[in-house]
Scaffold this motif. Structure first.
Motif: not given
Length: 60
Positions: A11-13, A17-21, A23-29, A31-38
């Motif tokens: 659960r995330i505000p 989540m929009d910001k995470l998405k 960043i994930a898009d910027y990194n070519g990932r 959202a799930n893979k971005e969280i995994e890398q974090l």
């Protein structure tokens, strides 16, 4: 094909989540893979400072 990895609900505000998405898009990932890398970086830093974490499930 089903994944062998466990699922984890998060659960995330919406604004965060929009910001995470973004960043994930910027990194070519996804959202799930971005969280995994974090999480990987966080665990690595923890173990660097505190020593390896023994996982009782895999290291009996």
């Amino acid at each position: 094909m089903a994944s062998k990895y466990p699922m984890f609900g998060l659960r995330i505000p919406p604004e965060l989540m929009d910001k995470l998405k973004y960043i994930a898009d910027y990194n070519g990932r996804s959202a799930n893979k971005e969280i995994e890398q974090l999480v990987i970086k966080h665990v690595s830093n923890f173990e660097k400072n505190n020593g390896p974490i023994k996982n009782s499930i895999n290291n009996d």
